[in-house]
Scaffold this active site. Structure first.
Site, PDB file in Angstrom:
ATOM      1  N   HIS A   1       0.974  -1.236  -0.107  1.00 14.84           N
ATOM      2  CA  HIS A   1       0.219  -0.025   0.103  1.00 14.84           C
ATOM      3  C   HIS A   1       1.006   1.425   0.163  1.00 14.84           C
ATOM      4  O   HIS A   1       1.901   1.206   0.796  1.00 14.84           O
ATOM      5  CB  HIS A   1      -0.962   0.014   1.144  1.00 14.84           C
ATOM      6  CG  HIS A   1      -2.089  -0.867   1.159  1.00 14.84           C
ATOM      7  ND1 HIS A   1      -3.115  -0.712   1.966  1.00 14.84           N
ATOM      8  CD2 HIS A   1      -2.421  -1.887   0.055  1.00 14.84           C
ATOM      9  CE1 HIS A   1      -4.130  -1.741   1.698  1.00 14.84           C
ATOM     10  NE2 HIS A   1      -3.623  -2.537   0.600  1.00 14.84           N
TER      11      HIS A   1
ATOM     12  N   PRO B   1      -3.766   0.564  18.668  1.00 15.75           N
ATOM     13  CA  PRO B   1      -3.329   0.218  17.313  1.00 15.75           C
ATOM     14  C   PRO B   1      -3.549   1.095  16.321  1.00 15.75           C
ATOM     15  O   PRO B   1      -3.576   0.877  14.952  1.00 15.75           O
ATOM     16  CB  PRO B   1      -4.304  -0.878  17.268  1.00 15.75           C
ATOM     17  CG  PRO B   1      -5.141  -0.934  18.291  1.00 15.75           C
ATOM     18  CD  PRO B   1      -4.648   0.056  19.436  1.00 15.75           C
TER      19      PRO B   1
ATOM     20  N   TYR C   1      -9.034   5.708   7.289  1.00 10.57           N
ATOM     21  CA  TYR C   1      -9.153   5.788   8.773  1.00 10.57           C
ATOM     22  C   TYR C   1     -10.372   7.093   8.770  1.00 10.57           C
ATOM     23  O   TYR C   1     -10.179   8.245   8.388  1.00 10.57           O
ATOM     24  CB  TYR C   1      -7.908   6.483   9.444  1.00 10.57           C
ATOM     25  CG  TYR C   1      -6.982   5.537   9.447  1.00 10.57           C
ATOM     26  CD1 TYR C   1      -6.056   4.953   8.516  1.00 10.57           C
ATOM     27  CD2 TYR C   1      -6.475   5.066  10.991  1.00 10.57           C
ATOM     28  CE1 TYR C   1      -5.390   3.828   8.829  1.00 10.57           C
ATOM     29  CE2 TYR C   1      -5.679   4.154  11.104  1.00 10.57           C
ATOM     30  CZ  TYR C   1      -4.746   3.452  10.221  1.00 10.57           C
ATOM     31  OH  TYR C   1      -4.031   2.628  10.356  1.00 10.57           O
TER      32      TYR C   1
ATOM     33  N   LYS D   1       1.565   0.336  15.111  1.00  9.93           N
ATOM     34  CA  LYS D   1       2.805   0.102  15.512  1.00  9.93           C
ATOM     35  C   LYS D   1       3.152  -0.911  16.354  1.00  9.93           C
ATOM     36  O   LYS D   1       4.216  -1.415  16.472  1.00  9.93           O
ATOM     37  CB  LYS D   1       3.041   1.432  16.484  1.00  9.93           C
ATOM     38  CG  LYS D   1       3.152   2.880  15.541  1.00  9.93           C
ATOM     39  CD  LYS D   1       4.338   2.981  14.724  1.00  9.93           C
ATOM     40  CE  LYS D   1       3.795   3.162  13.253  1.00  9.93           C
ATOM     41  NZ  LYS D   1       4.580   2.734  12.113  1.00  9.93           N
TER      42      LYS D   1
ATOM     43  N   TYR E   1       4.069   6.580  10.167  1.00  5.29           N
ATOM     44  CA  TYR E   1       3.279   5.524   9.796  1.00  5.29           C
ATOM     45  C   TYR E   1       4.039   4.581   9.257  1.00  5.29           C
ATOM     46  O   TYR E   1       3.999   3.302   9.333  1.00  5.29           O
ATOM     47  CB  TYR E   1       2.070   5.818   9.304  1.00  5.29           C
ATOM     48  CG  TYR E   1       0.823   4.949   9.011  1.00  5.29           C
ATOM     49  CD1 TYR E   1       1.168   3.779   8.387  1.00  5.29           C
ATOM     50  CD2 TYR E   1      -0.087   4.923   9.695  1.00  5.29           C
ATOM     51  CE1 TYR E   1       0.135   2.732   7.943  1.00  5.29           C
ATOM     52  CE2 TYR E   1      -1.222   4.023   9.723  1.00  5.29           C
ATOM     53  CZ  TYR E   1      -1.006   2.975   8.845  1.00  5.29           C
ATOM     54  OH  TYR E   1      -1.914   2.035   8.686  1.00  5.29           O
TER      55      TYR E   1
END
Ligand code: FAS
Ligand code: PHB
Length: 391
Positions: free
Chosen positions: A72, A294, A201, A298, A384
């Site tokens: 991704h 979460p 998200y 990480k 990220y």
């Protein structure tokens, strides 16, 4: 019995450590509370940082990962009426991979079986002894009910948040930080093709939602719920209705495909760090030393980063006679732990509804700023997609 490294816990951290030590000729024994079937079946993380993927390939467990993972470029941030893509490759020069922790665990378990790794599954009454001295050992009762003692040169506590290793550290030396969040995640696994190419998200007045995935025909979702949520209050219909609303179905013609829910569970949200991560001949790695919410993907990646450091430290100490990396292990590991703890807290508090309408306005402003500013987008992308191991 005697070994060089006694590893408590055969989750990702313990398995990876035994694999890395084995490749360097360091012998270890794994002691695990659950059965191999239970360990293999746990559904947890889904996103691997580029450095995690690279490491897993280097240590010989990257074949299925290379064949089955989905690369991704980034993620979508969304709030009512808006959905924006963050391109990590453009912003930070690296991508992430979708490959379930369940699959990483299976690959590592297979590699350890092939290497003839000695593992005690279904071990009970696991206790650590003399961790501050020169002759540490572990006592436990094996699956057949036989009491066992394992003497070792070093003990690696990879036994997660609830294991005995952290508790074996002297309290007088320990400092811990803990933050419980006023919400939890309802995790859902469903047999349905993802309705998005990359993770979404979503901030929403009703609460956070995420659209993740495990493969081209299995999707993974999360919904913000109360910490004491009763899972039985969430029928499949209610789950799909909440996901449809919170993920913005209908906006710009986007549709959420629904399907058969195959697993659902409520996951608590906390930040937790304990220092130091070493005492004498006991070293902590992974969730035994730290827990992150979460939201920043990480947890698993941080456990891998700890183990990469710890494997090098134990190898140079026990094989090459230099204790230098063992002495700096805790400080080096904690630098990344605090960076990931902050990022996970930041993503969590930005995206989850809590507080009042003023707080909601601040969150929306933060989201709009993150999308509008290349510097702000880059900061999210670098964290990220993951910082170099040894950061
Ligand atoms: P683990 O907890 O995975 O493994 C510890 C092992 O030690 C377990 O096998 C346990 O059985 C064993 N153990 C415990 N007590 C023992 C004892 N007394 N004796 C012997 N063995 C013992 N991270 C993300 O990035 N994204 C997510 O979506 C995500 N979802 C999660 C959902 C849940 C329910 C949980 C608990 C965690 C989630 N995490 C997530 C974090 C998770 O992926 C961890 O970071 C990762 O499992 C860390 O690996 P380990 O440190 O090996 O700890
Ligand atoms: C998952 O797919 O389980 C997942 C993905 C991203 C996260 C957390 C969980 O931040």
């Amino acid at each position: 019995m005697r070994t060089q490294v006694a590893i408590i816990g055969a989750g990702p951290a313990g398995l990876l450590l035994s694999q890395m030590l084995g490749l360097e000729g360091i012998e270890s024994v794994l002691i695990e509370r659950q059965s191999p079937e239970y360990v293999r079946s746990r559904i947890r993380a889904g996103i691997l940082e580029a450095s995690t993927v690279e490491l897993l390939k280097q240590v010989g467990v990257g074949e299925r990962l290379a064949a089955e993972s989905m690369e991704h470029r980034g993620i979508y941030l969304q709030w009512p009426g808006e959905r924006h893509h963050l391109d990590f490759v453009k912003l930070a020069g690296r991508s992430v991979s979708v490959y379930g922790q369940t699959e990483v665990t299976k690959d590592l378990m297979l590699a350890r079986e092939r290497a003839g790794q000695q593992t005690y599954y279904e071990a009970t009454d696991v206790e650590l002894h003399d961790v501050g001295g020169d002759s540490p050992y572990v006592t436990f009762v094996d699956a057949s009910g036989q009491p066992q003692r394992l003497d070792a040169d070093a003990i690696a506590g990879c036994d997660g948040f609830h294991g005995p290793s952290r508790k074996a550290m002297p309290e007088a030396e320990q400092r811990t930080w803990e933050k419980e969040y006023p919400f939890a995640w309802l995790g859902v696994l469903a047999d349905v093709a993802p309705s998005t190419d990359e993770l979404i998200y979503a901030w929403h007045p009703d609460g956070f939602a995420m659209h993740s995935m495990r493969s081209s025909h299995v999707s993974r979702f999360y919904l913000q719920v109360r910490p004491d949520e009763d899972i039985n209050a969430w029928s499949d219909d209610r789950i799909w209705a909440a996901l449809t609303t919170r993920l913005g179905a209908g906006q710009h013609g986007w549709k959420l495909e629904t399907g058969v829910v195959t697993e659902k569970s409520v996951l608590p949200m906390r930040s937790f760090v304990t220092t130091p991560m070493r005492h004498g001949r006991l070293f902590l790695a992974g969730d035994a030393a730290h827990i992150v919410p979460p939201t920043g993907a990480k947890g698993l990646n941080l456990a891998v980063a700890d183990v990469a450091l710890l494997a090098r430290a134990l190898t140079t100490w026990l094989r090459d006679g230099s204790e230098k990396l063992a002495e700096t292990y805790s400080d080096t590991a904690l630098r990344r732990v605090w960076r990931c703890t902050h990022f996970s807290w930041w993503m969590t508090t930005m995206l989850h509804r809590h507080g009042d309408d003023f707080d909601a306005q601040l969150q929306l402003s933060q989201l709009q700023r993150t999308i509008a500013s290349e510097a702000a987008s880059t900061e999210l992308a670098e964290n990220y997609a993951g910082l170099p191991i040894g950061y």
